[in-house]
Write a protein that holds these residues in place. Structure first.
Motif, PDB file in Angstrom:
ATOM      1  N   TYR A 172       0.778  -1.268   0.131  1.00  0.00           N
ATOM      2  CA  TYR A 172      -0.047  -0.034  -0.010  1.00  0.00           C
ATOM      3  C   TYR A 172       0.934   1.146   0.059  1.00  0.00           C
ATOM      4  N   PRO A 173       0.521   2.506  -0.522  1.00  0.00           N
ATOM      5  CA  PRO A 173       1.267   3.615  -0.409  1.00  0.00           C
ATOM      6  C   PRO A 173       1.094   4.085   0.917  1.00  0.00           C
ATOM      7  N   LYS A 174       2.094   4.637   1.313  1.00  0.00           N
ATOM      8  CA  LYS A 174       2.484   4.962   2.548  1.00  0.00           C
ATOM      9  C   LYS A 174       1.435   6.066   3.075  1.00  0.00           C
ATOM     10  N   TYR A 175       0.921   7.071   2.169  1.00  0.00           N
ATOM     11  CA  TYR A 175      -0.220   7.929   2.778  1.00  0.00           C
ATOM     12  C   TYR A 175      -1.529   6.998   3.167  1.00  0.00           C
ATOM     13  N   VAL A 176      -1.606   5.932   2.887  1.00  0.00           N
ATOM     14  CA  VAL A 176      -2.840   5.262   3.277  1.00  0.00           C
ATOM     15  C   VAL A 176      -2.665   5.172   5.007  1.00  0.00           C
ATOM     16  N   LYS A 177      -1.556   5.207   5.517  1.00  0.00           N
ATOM     17  CA  LYS A 177      -1.653   5.067   7.051  1.00  0.00           C
ATOM     18  C   LYS A 177      -2.077   6.222   7.829  1.00  0.00           C
ATOM     19  N   GLU A 178      -2.234   7.415   7.013  1.00  0.00           N
ATOM     20  CA  GLU A 178      -3.188   8.209   7.711  1.00  0.00           C
ATOM     21  C   GLU A 178      -4.594   8.041   8.045  1.00  0.00           C
ATOM     22  N   GLU A 179      -5.235   7.090   7.151  1.00  0.00           N
ATOM     23  CA  GLU A 179      -6.306   6.825   7.536  1.00  0.00           C
ATOM     24  C   GLU A 179      -6.511   5.263   8.056  1.00  0.00           C
ATOM     25  N   CYS A 180      -5.391   4.546   8.332  1.00  0.00           N
ATOM     26  CA  CYS A 180      -5.403   3.139   8.734  1.00  0.00           C
ATOM     27  C   CYS A 180      -3.752   3.011   9.257  1.00  0.00           C
ATOM     28  N   PRO A 181      -3.733   3.787  10.527  1.00  0.00           N
ATOM     29  CA  PRO A 181      -2.669   3.983  11.337  1.00  0.00           C
ATOM     30  C   PRO A 181      -2.218   2.573  12.066  1.00  0.00           C
ATOM     31  N   GLY A 182      -2.770   1.333  12.036  1.00  0.00           N
ATOM     32  CA  GLY A 182      -2.484   0.029  12.441  1.00  0.00           C
ATOM     33  C   GLY A 182      -1.528  -0.591  11.247  1.00  0.00           C
ATOM     34  N   LEU A 183      -1.555  -0.079  10.399  1.00  0.00           N
ATOM     35  CA  LEU A 183      -0.633  -0.561   9.397  1.00  0.00           C
ATOM     36  C   LEU A 183       0.878  -0.513   9.883  1.00  0.00           C
ATOM     37  N   PRO A 184       1.888  -1.461   9.101  1.00  0.00           N
ATOM     38  CA  PRO A 184       1.754  -2.404   8.174  1.00  0.00           C
ATOM     39  C   PRO A 184       1.328  -3.827   9.009  1.00  0.00           C
ATOM     40  N   ASP A 185       0.648  -3.764  10.273  1.00  0.00           N
ATOM     41  CA  ASP A 185       0.284  -5.074  10.931  1.00  0.00           C
ATOM     42  C   ASP A 185      -0.860  -5.431  10.057  1.00  0.00           C
ATOM     43  N   TRP A 186      -0.889  -6.807   9.710  1.00  0.00           N
ATOM     44  CA  TRP A 186      -2.045  -7.111   8.898  1.00  0.00           C
ATOM     45  C   TRP A 186      -3.315  -7.385   9.673  1.00  0.00           C
ATOM     46  N   GLU A 187      -3.381  -7.427  11.144  1.00  0.00           N
ATOM     47  CA  GLU A 187      -4.462  -7.514  11.735  1.00  0.00           C
ATOM     48  C   GLU A 187      -5.351  -6.066  11.841  1.00  0.00           C
ATOM     49  N   ALA A 188      -4.550  -5.075  11.274  1.00  0.00           N
ATOM     50  CA  ALA A 188      -5.421  -3.664  11.144  1.00  0.00           C
ATOM     51  C   ALA A 188      -6.066  -3.786   9.777  1.00  0.00           C
ATOM     52  N   LEU A 189      -5.924  -4.710   8.871  1.00  0.00           N
ATOM     53  CA  LEU A 189      -6.590  -4.775   7.587  1.00  0.00           C
ATOM     54  C   LEU A 189      -8.196  -4.778   7.770  1.00  0.00           C
ATOM     55  N   ALA A 204      -0.421  -0.111 -13.914  1.00  0.00           N
ATOM     56  CA  ALA A 204      -1.106   0.819 -14.344  1.00  0.00           C
ATOM     57  C   ALA A 204      -2.364   1.696 -13.153  1.00  0.00           C
ATOM     58  N   GLU A 205      -2.813   0.618 -12.792  1.00  0.00           N
ATOM     59  CA  GLU A 205      -3.961   0.953 -11.808  1.00  0.00           C
ATOM     60  C   GLU A 205      -3.117   1.537 -10.473  1.00  0.00           C
ATOM     61  N   ILE A 206      -2.074   0.954 -10.150  1.00  0.00           N
ATOM     62  CA  ILE A 206      -1.298   1.354  -8.967  1.00  0.00           C
ATOM     63  C   ILE A 206      -0.766   2.715  -9.021  1.00  0.00           C
ATOM     64  N   GLN A 207      -0.318   3.005 -10.126  1.00  0.00           N
ATOM     65  CA  GLN A 207       0.357   4.357 -10.537  1.00  0.00           C
ATOM     66  C   GLN A 207      -0.771   5.468 -10.312  1.00  0.00           C
ATOM     67  N   SER A 208      -2.008   5.064 -11.055  1.00  0.00           N
ATOM     68  CA  SER A 208      -3.316   5.960 -11.074  1.00  0.00           C
ATOM     69  C   SER A 208      -3.772   6.389  -9.537  1.00  0.00           C
ATOM     70  N   ALA A 209      -3.716   5.158  -8.832  1.00  0.00           N
ATOM     71  CA  ALA A 209      -4.182   5.454  -7.608  1.00  0.00           C
ATOM     72  C   ALA A 209      -3.238   6.518  -6.873  1.00  0.00           C
ATOM     73  N   TYR A 210      -1.775   6.141  -6.963  1.00  0.00           N
ATOM     74  CA  TYR A 210      -0.785   6.883  -6.238  1.00  0.00           C
ATOM     75  C   TYR A 210      -0.813   8.264  -6.655  1.00  0.00           C
ATOM     76  N   GLN A 211      -1.017   8.536  -8.273  1.00  0.00           N
ATOM     77  CA  GLN A 211      -1.157   9.894  -8.440  1.00  0.00           C
ATOM     78  C   GLN A 211      -2.252  10.607  -7.832  1.00  0.00           C
ATOM     79  N   ARG A 212      -3.184   9.982  -7.713  1.00  0.00           N
ATOM     80  CA  ARG A 212      -4.617  10.715  -7.328  1.00  0.00           C
ATOM     81  C   ARG A 212      -4.670  10.543  -5.598  1.00  0.00           C
ATOM     82  N   ARG A 213      -3.570   9.933  -5.042  1.00  0.00           N
ATOM     83  CA  ARG A 213      -3.628   9.567  -3.660  1.00  0.00           C
ATOM     84  C   ARG A 213      -4.665   8.963  -3.183  1.00  0.00           C
TER      85      ARG A 213
END
Length: 308
Positions: free
Chosen positions: A110-127, A180-189
């Motif tokens: 996952y992109p690192k900015y995702v941790k702003e909304e899911c701070p329990g990552l990278p622990d799988w139990e946060a998923l 391509a999908e990963i890059q698109s999501a990353y560019q749009r955060r």
């Protein structure tokens, strides 16, 4: 046509090629493997061998390697191909041609900015707490995990079930579509959870992290009592480790110097990731990238060629 060599002893330069028959090298559906294979194929051609590239499924190719219809596969990843390789080698019809120098990771990313909304990552139990963050209209309320093409294996559906994850696995059709999908999501955060591997340009270009599942062990894939789920296997992450070449066993006698050169192949994740980026991001043809690498790394690849 020259007679095939009858000994596995290293061939002298004057004896190469030992046979004019083509060495059939497999090509799969990701850029890095095509680069690896064409680099090694170019070296073999420089040695005088006739090389033929054959499109083949990553896991199904072992039947062709065992029968001798195919001869060399340059990338078997410990992460996804270890079991298939082990089973094939046990037949005696294929041979391990050694590690390529690249180190494999293939895992949920996952992109690192995702941790702003899911701070329990990278622990799988946060998923599960964040599953809706990754949901798509098709999977809602479950999260969406964008997996690689089905032909890559990876046991992601089994992992979801064994760990009780509120996610659906949606497979990308191709390597290009995946990134391509990963890059698109990353560019749009935008949040995305996807299969990312290294060596590749994505972990170099994008700031992100791999999910930390229970550490892989052989027992995790074989013994239900191992791991957090006492009733299921695959309740852990994917293995990490080597990327190996494998060949048809008959090639040891038919093209001994070629097999020795393949065993000497060695390249780094960084070099490979940069080359993949030139193809996938910059639009350079694979042949141009290979030629450029061959020109700039002459001492490296010439050192793979057996000496008298």
């Amino acid at each position: 046509m020259m007679a095939a060599a009858l000994s596995t002893a290293p061939a002298h330069a004057a004896d190469v090629p030992e046979s004019d028959d083509p060495i059939k090298m497999t090509i799969h559906d990701w850029t890095g493997q095509a680069l690896t294979t064409h680099i090694m194929g170019s070296v073999l051609e420089d040695m005088g061998y006739n090389v033929e590239y054959v499109q083949a499924d990553y896991l199904a190719q072992f039947a062709g390697l065992e029968s001798g219809d195919l001869h060399v596969a340059m990338e078997i990843w410990e992460t996804t191909g270890k079991d298939a390789l082990t089973a094939s080698l046990k037949t005696g019809d294929t041979v391990d041609l050694g590690e390529t120098g690249m180190k494999a990771i293939e895992e949920w990313w996952y992109p690192k900015y995702v941790k702003e909304e899911c701070p329990g990552l990278p622990d799988w139990e946060a998923l599960n707490d964040c599953a809706e963050l990754f949901a798509s209209p098709e999977t809602h309320p479950k999260g969406r995990y964008l997996g690689g093409p089905v032909t890559w294996g990876g046991k992601d559906e089994e992992r979801v079930e064994a760990l009780g994850l509120d996610f659906e696995v949606v497979h990308a059709g191709t390597d290009a579509a995946l990134f391509a999908e990963i890059q698109s999501a990353y560019q749009r955060r935008q949040p995305i959870l996807a299969w990312v591997y290294t060596p590749h340009w994505a972990p170099i270009k994008f700031e992100g992290e791999w999910v930390e599942f229970p550490r892989y062990s052989k027992e995790c894939y074989e013994d239900p009592s191992w791991g957090p789920n006492p009733d299921k296997t695959v309740d852990c992450g994917k293995p990490r480790g080597w990327i190996k070449a494998v060949g048809w066993a008959g090639g040891e006698e038919k093209w001994p110097a070629a097999y020795e050169a393949i065993r000497n192949f060695n390249i780094t994740n960084q070099d490979m990731g940069e080359m993949i980026g030139k193809v996938d991001l910059d639009g350079m043809p694979i042949s141009v990238v290979v030629d450029e690498w061959m020109e700039n790394n002459r001492d490296t690849w010439q050192s793979w060629i057996p000496k008298n």
